[in-house]
Design a protein around this motif. Structure first.
Motif, mmCIF file in Angstrom:
data_model
loop_
_atom_site.group_PDB
_atom_site.id
_atom_site.type_symbol
_atom_site.label_atom_id
_atom_site.label_comp_id
_atom_site.label_asym_id
_atom_site.label_seq_id
_atom_site.Cartn_x
_atom_site.Cartn_y
_atom_site.Cartn_z
ATOM 1 N N ILE A 1 64.236 17.495 92.992
ATOM 2 C CA ILE A 1 63.028 17.857 92.229
ATOM 3 C C ILE A 1 62.921 19.372 92.092
ATOM 4 N N LEU A 2 63.198 20.083 93.198
ATOM 5 C CA LEU A 2 63.140 21.554 93.187
ATOM 6 C C LEU A 2 64.150 22.132 92.207
ATOM 7 N N GLU A 3 65.363 21.589 92.204
ATOM 8 C CA GLU A 3 66.399 22.073 91.295
ATOM 9 C C GLU A 3 65.996 21.831 89.852
ATOM 10 N N GLU A 4 65.411 20.632 89.590
ATOM 11 C CA GLU A 4 64.977 20.335 88.234
ATOM 12 C C GLU A 4 63.870 21.296 87.785
ATOM 13 N N LYS A 5 62.899 21.506 88.695
ATOM 14 C CA LYS A 5 61.807 22.424 88.378
ATOM 15 C C LYS A 5 62.318 23.848 88.145
ATOM 16 N N THR A 6 63.282 24.255 88.994
ATOM 17 C CA THR A 6 63.843 25.610 88.875
ATOM 18 C C THR A 6 64.558 25.779 87.543
ATOM 19 N N GLU A 7 65.351 24.799 87.153
ATOM 20 C CA GLU A 7 66.077 24.865 85.884
ATOM 21 C C GLU A 7 65.094 24.911 84.708
ATOM 22 N N LYS A 8 64.066 24.042 84.795
ATOM 23 C CA LYS A 8 63.073 24.007 83.733
ATOM 24 C C LYS A 8 62.324 25.333 83.645
ATOM 25 N N PHE A 9 62.015 25.923 84.791
ATOM 26 C CA PHE A 9 61.317 27.207 84.846
ATOM 27 C C PHE A 9 62.190 28.322 84.259
ATOM 28 N N THR A 10 63.487 28.259 84.566
ATOM 29 C CA THR A 10 64.425 29.284 84.063
ATOM 30 C C THR A 10 64.507 29.216 82.546
ATOM 31 N N LEU A 11 64.625 27.990 82.031
ATOM 32 C CA LEU A 11 64.696 27.825 80.580
ATOM 33 C C LEU A 11 63.411 28.317 79.898
ATOM 34 N N GLN A 12 62.306 28.008 80.536
ATOM 35 C CA GLN A 12 61.028 28.439 79.980
ATOM 36 C C GLN A 12 60.927 29.970 79.944
ATOM 37 N N ASN A 13 61.399 30.600 81.033
ATOM 38 C CA ASN A 13 61.385 32.076 81.095
ATOM 39 C C ASN A 13 62.274 32.685 80.019
ATOM 40 N N GLN A 14 63.447 32.077 79.851
ATOM 41 C CA GLN A 14 64.366 32.591 78.825
ATOM 42 C C GLN A 14 63.735 32.496 77.433
ATOM 43 N N THR A 15 63.064 31.378 77.199
ATOM 44 C CA THR A 15 62.385 31.201 75.910
ATOM 45 C C THR A 15 61.285 32.237 75.719
ATOM 46 N N ASN A 16 60.503 32.407 76.775
ATOM 47 C CA ASN A 16 59.416 33.391 76.703
ATOM 48 C C ASN A 16 59.958 34.815 76.487
ATOM 49 N N LEU A 17 61.032 35.155 77.214
ATOM 50 C CA LEU A 17 61.638 36.491 77.067
ATOM 51 C C LEU A 17 62.182 36.692 75.657
ATOM 52 N N LYS A 18 62.788 35.654 75.123
ATOM 53 C CA LYS A 18 63.337 35.735 73.767
ATOM 54 C C LYS A 18 62.217 35.990 72.743
ATOM 55 N N ILE A 19 61.093 35.273 72.945
ATOM 56 C CA ILE A 19 59.953 35.468 72.050
ATOM 57 C C ILE A 19 59.452 36.908 72.111
ATOM 58 N N ILE A 20 59.480 37.482 73.317
ATOM 59 C CA ILE A 20 58.987 38.858 73.516
ATOM 60 C C ILE A 20 60.008 39.900 73.045
ATOM 61 N N LEU A 21 61.286 39.692 73.384
ATOM 62 C CA LEU A 21 62.312 40.718 73.161
ATOM 63 C C LEU A 21 62.826 40.771 71.734
ATOM 64 N N ASP A 22 62.849 39.666 71.029
ATOM 65 C CA ASP A 22 63.390 39.679 69.663
ATOM 66 C C ASP A 22 62.623 40.630 68.737
ATOM 67 N N PRO A 23 61.283 40.542 68.700
ATOM 68 C CA PRO A 23 60.542 41.522 67.870
ATOM 69 C C PRO A 23 60.761 42.960 68.331
ATOM 70 N N LEU A 24 60.861 43.135 69.669
ATOM 71 C CA LEU A 24 61.105 44.488 70.191
ATOM 72 C C LEU A 24 62.454 45.009 69.732
ATOM 73 N N GLN A 25 63.472 44.117 69.732
ATOM 74 C CA GLN A 25 64.808 44.513 69.289
ATOM 75 C C GLN A 25 64.795 44.926 67.811
ATOM 76 N N GLU A 26 64.047 44.184 67.015
ATOM 77 C CA GLU A 26 63.941 44.508 65.597
ATOM 78 C C GLU A 26 63.285 45.879 65.397
ATOM 79 N N LYS A 27 62.237 46.109 66.201
ATOM 80 C CA LYS A 27 61.547 47.405 66.090
ATOM 81 C C LYS A 27 62.458 48.551 66.543
#
Length: 237
Positions: A1-27
């Motif tokens: 369960i911990l591994e599943e939660k950790t993987e899901k959390f990692t994917l969520q973080n990557q998605t969130n970072l991508k949402i934040i960093l892509d506009p910054l990269q464009e700027k």
């Protein structure tokens, strides 16, 4: 369960970072392009500015040279001043559209009624075969000293000498009777050309009767700005 939660959390973080960093990269990319464009424009601007500075430097050197030549002429003997005055007179005539050898003659020899040879500086060929004599040999030594003198008393003395110099030349010119030259149909007066406007203005301010006294001797004092107007007036009359 911990591994599943950790993987899901990692994917969520990557998605969130991508949402934040892509506009910054464009700027950041846009900023880099603007910096590059601004840098290029700055290089072009400085290159153009450098050319303008070089042009101003050349112009300043030319003006300094002309000023030095003028100073030498003013400080030189009367012959040098006369040559400079004649050159300035010719420039005014040329700018007015008159052609040398056709509308006017320079240093052309004439013989007066007494058989003496005279050499007017310039003779203007007016309509109907009439002639107009212009003399430009005015000494400006005292005027040059007046301009460069800082002490008030010597300055006023140089001014008086300047006025006296013009009066003396008026006397000498009046005695030549250029207007009565043999076989020359001319108005009953000659023009005395002073190549530097302020030189005449300051003399006239010092002696307000200077112009009228010269006119009484059949001499009309003119400067570069009044010469053409005077010639046109003579032409119309």
């Amino acid at each position: 369960i911990l591994e599943e939660k950790t993987e899901k959390f990692t994917l969520q973080n990557q998605t969130n970072l991508k949402i934040i960093l892509d506009p910054l990269q464009e700027k950041i990319n846009l900023f880099e392009k603007k910096v590059e464009t601004t840098h290029k424009e700055s290089i072009d601007y400085h290159a153009a500015l450098r050319q303008q500075i070089i042009g101003l430097k050349d112009l300043n050197q030319q003006m300094s040279k002309e000023t030095l030549n003028l100073t030498k002429a003013l400080k030189g003997d009367n012959k040098i001043q006369g040559n400079w005055g004649e050159l300035d007179l010719e420039r005014v005539l040329e700018k007015s559209g008159l052609e040398k050898g056709r509308e006017y003659e320079v240093q052309k020899s004439h013989t007066n009624e007494d058989g003496n040879r005279v050499l007017p500086d310039v003779v203007i060929n007016l309509p109907d075969g009439k002639k107009m004599v212009i003399d430009s040999k005015v000494s400006l030594n005292s005027y040059e000293r007046y301009i460069n003198e800082e002490e008030e008393i010597p300055k006023m003395l140089h001014l008086k000498d300047h006025v006296s110099s013009i009066k003396k030349h008026v006397e000498q010119l009046g005695s030549k009777n250029y207007q009565n030259l043999y076989q020359m149909e001319s108005p009953d007066f000659v023009l005395l050309f002073i190549p530097i406007e302020p030189a005449f203005a300051i003399a006239l301010n010092e002696d307000t009767h200077l112009y009228n006294k010269a006119f009484e001797k059949n001499i009309v004092i003119v400067t570069p700005s009044t010469l053409l107007a005077t010639l046109r007036t003579i032409d119309s009359m």
